[in-house]
Motif scaffolding. Structure first.
Motif, mmCIF file in Angstrom:
data_model
loop_
_atom_site.group_PDB
_atom_site.id
_atom_site.type_symbol
_atom_site.label_atom_id
_atom_site.label_comp_id
_atom_site.label_asym_id
_atom_site.label_seq_id
_atom_site.Cartn_x
_atom_site.Cartn_y
_atom_site.Cartn_z
ATOM 1 N N THR A 67 -5.301 -22.399 40.254
ATOM 2 C CA THR A 67 -6.294 -21.471 40.792
ATOM 3 C C THR A 67 -7.212 -20.958 39.692
ATOM 4 O OG1 THR A 67 -4.740 -20.769 42.502
ATOM 5 C CG2 THR A 67 -6.624 -19.331 42.074
ATOM 6 N N GLN A 68 -6.625 -20.625 38.534
ATOM 7 C CA GLN A 68 -7.432 -20.099 37.439
ATOM 8 C C GLN A 68 -8.429 -21.138 36.938
ATOM 9 O OE1 GLN A 68 -7.211 -16.991 36.702
ATOM 10 N NE2 GLN A 68 -8.738 -16.955 35.065
ATOM 11 N N LEU A 105 -11.225 -21.009 39.275
ATOM 12 C CA LEU A 105 -11.961 -19.745 39.222
ATOM 13 C C LEU A 105 -12.900 -19.659 38.013
ATOM 14 C CD1 LEU A 105 -9.172 -17.189 40.228
ATOM 15 C CD2 LEU A 105 -11.270 -17.678 41.516
ATOM 16 N N GLN A 160 -7.161 -6.995 44.827
ATOM 17 C CA GLN A 160 -7.722 -8.311 44.498
ATOM 18 C C GLN A 160 -8.118 -9.033 45.779
ATOM 19 O OE1 GLN A 160 -5.723 -11.010 41.486
ATOM 20 N NE2 GLN A 160 -5.348 -12.225 43.319
ATOM 21 N N THR A 170 -9.575 -12.952 46.849
ATOM 22 C CA THR A 170 -9.963 -14.306 46.456
ATOM 23 C C THR A 170 -10.590 -14.996 47.663
ATOM 24 O OG1 THR A 170 -8.096 -14.414 44.912
ATOM 25 C CG2 THR A 170 -9.184 -16.490 45.467
ATOM 26 N N TYR A 195 -14.490 -21.156 44.567
ATOM 27 C CA TYR A 195 -13.475 -20.103 44.501
ATOM 28 C C TYR A 195 -14.015 -18.933 43.680
ATOM 29 C CZ TYR A 195 -9.988 -23.463 46.166
ATOM 30 O OH TYR A 195 -9.283 -24.375 46.907
ATOM 31 N N GLN A 196 -13.964 -17.726 44.259
ATOM 32 C CA GLN A 196 -14.402 -16.531 43.560
ATOM 33 C C GLN A 196 -13.345 -15.442 43.744
ATOM 34 O OE1 GLN A 196 -17.154 -16.327 41.674
ATOM 35 N NE2 GLN A 196 -17.883 -18.405 42.193
ATOM 36 N N ARG A 197 -13.174 -14.602 42.724
ATOM 37 C CA ARG A 197 -12.159 -13.540 42.801
ATOM 38 C C ARG A 197 -12.740 -12.204 42.366
ATOM 39 N NH1 ARG A 197 -6.418 -14.819 40.428
ATOM 40 N NH2 ARG A 197 -6.299 -15.789 42.503
ATOM 41 N N TRP A 198 -12.512 -11.207 43.220
ATOM 42 C CA TRP A 198 -12.886 -9.820 42.896
ATOM 43 C C TRP A 198 -11.620 -9.057 42.566
ATOM 44 C CZ3 TRP A 198 -11.307 -5.147 44.789
ATOM 45 C CH2 TRP A 198 -12.052 -4.029 44.398
ATOM 46 N N THR A 199 -11.661 -8.210 41.518
ATOM 47 C CA THR A 199 -10.508 -7.376 41.175
ATOM 48 C C THR A 199 -10.958 -5.947 40.984
ATOM 49 O OG1 THR A 199 -10.793 -7.937 38.824
ATOM 50 C CG2 THR A 199 -9.204 -9.238 40.087
#
Length: 269
Positions: A78-79, A82, A247, A249, A263-267
């Protein structure tokens, strides 16, 4: 002779008692030692393997029964998708700014009342996971999700014991070019009918009005009274879950059209 037998019997019982007590003390001591070892167990990676010098453990014991498990996102697939170097992307390229991504999150899962979304909610208790479906409404200002649930359900027992939850929502799709999936990780708390927040959350966000069955020809005042009475009736048998989002995703090919990674991730900062 009889007195001799009695003495012998008494001595035998005392010996058995001492022996059993010794066994019990030994067992308790061994249990305490195991507990002490468990408390001192180091933090490990989720992909770490048992070494040859690992202390003995009972059959059925899992790593996370003793150890805190650490997920090193730098080593996950996943990373890579990302932020890492991946097909067609240099490391760090195509990552959407957090503010812009949150606006996308609002567009995708936002909406109140009848625009609430049905999520799959994942909870866990005693290493036993559970997934259920429930309606949730996004409060974009606080970045929290609110759900409405009947009392006594298993997921609520899970949340009381373990507030860490995961949710998933996705758009129905038929091909791998039009998918839209949202994964949320957060912390849940339960709000009962005695809380001052309960009624206000219902008024502002949750789609409860249809359940009140207000007559179509009701006057504005009659509607107001009917809704208030219905809200009051719900305080005895329902609770509201408040999930603070840590989080999000999102996976969608729509991001690619705008030059970003799929793929984008908000934290939460």
């Amino acid at each position: 002779m009889k007195s001799g037998r009695v003495v012998y019997l008494v001595l035998f019982i005392v010996c058995v008692g001492i022996c059993c007590n010794g066994i019990t003390l030994a067992a308790n001591s061994e249990k305490e030692q195991k507990t002490e070892k468990a408390e001192k167990a180091k933090v490990i990676q989720v992909d770490e393997e048992v070494t040859t010098d690992h202390p003995e453990y009972e059959e059925g014991i899992a790593c996370n029964d003793c150890h805190e498990m650490k997920l090193d996102a730098q080593t996950t697939a996943t990373q890579v998708w990302l932020t890492g170097e991946s097909p067609g992307r240099a490391a760090g390229e195509g990552v959407m700014p957090q503010d812009a991504l949150w606006k996308e999150i609002e567009k995708i899962i936002g909406g109140i009342k009848m625009d609430s979304k049905t999520f799959v909610l994942g909870t866990s208790l005693n290493n036993t996971p559970l997934t259920t479906t429930a309606e949730f409404t996004l409060d974009p200002a606080q970045k929290v999700l609110y759900g409405f649930h009947e009392m006594g359900t298993a997921k609520l027992h899970h949340i009381r014991a373990n507030p860490k939850v995961s949710l998933n929502w996705h758009k129905e799709f038929e091909t791998f070019t039009d998918f839209l999936c949202v994964q949320v990780i957060g912390r849940a708390e339960l709000i009962d009918g005695q809380s001052k927040e309960f009624e206000q959350i219902m008024i502002d966000l949750l789609p409860y009005e249809n359940g009140a069955r207000v007559p179509k020809d009701a006057t504005p005042q009659q509607r107001k009274e009917r809704l208030k009475k219905f809200r009051e009736s719900l305080t005895k048998g329902f609770v509201i879950s408040k999930i603070t989002i840590d989080q999000v995703t999102i996976a969608t090919m729509d991001f690619v059209k705008d030059g970003f990674r799929r793929y984008q991730r908000w934290t939460r900062q």
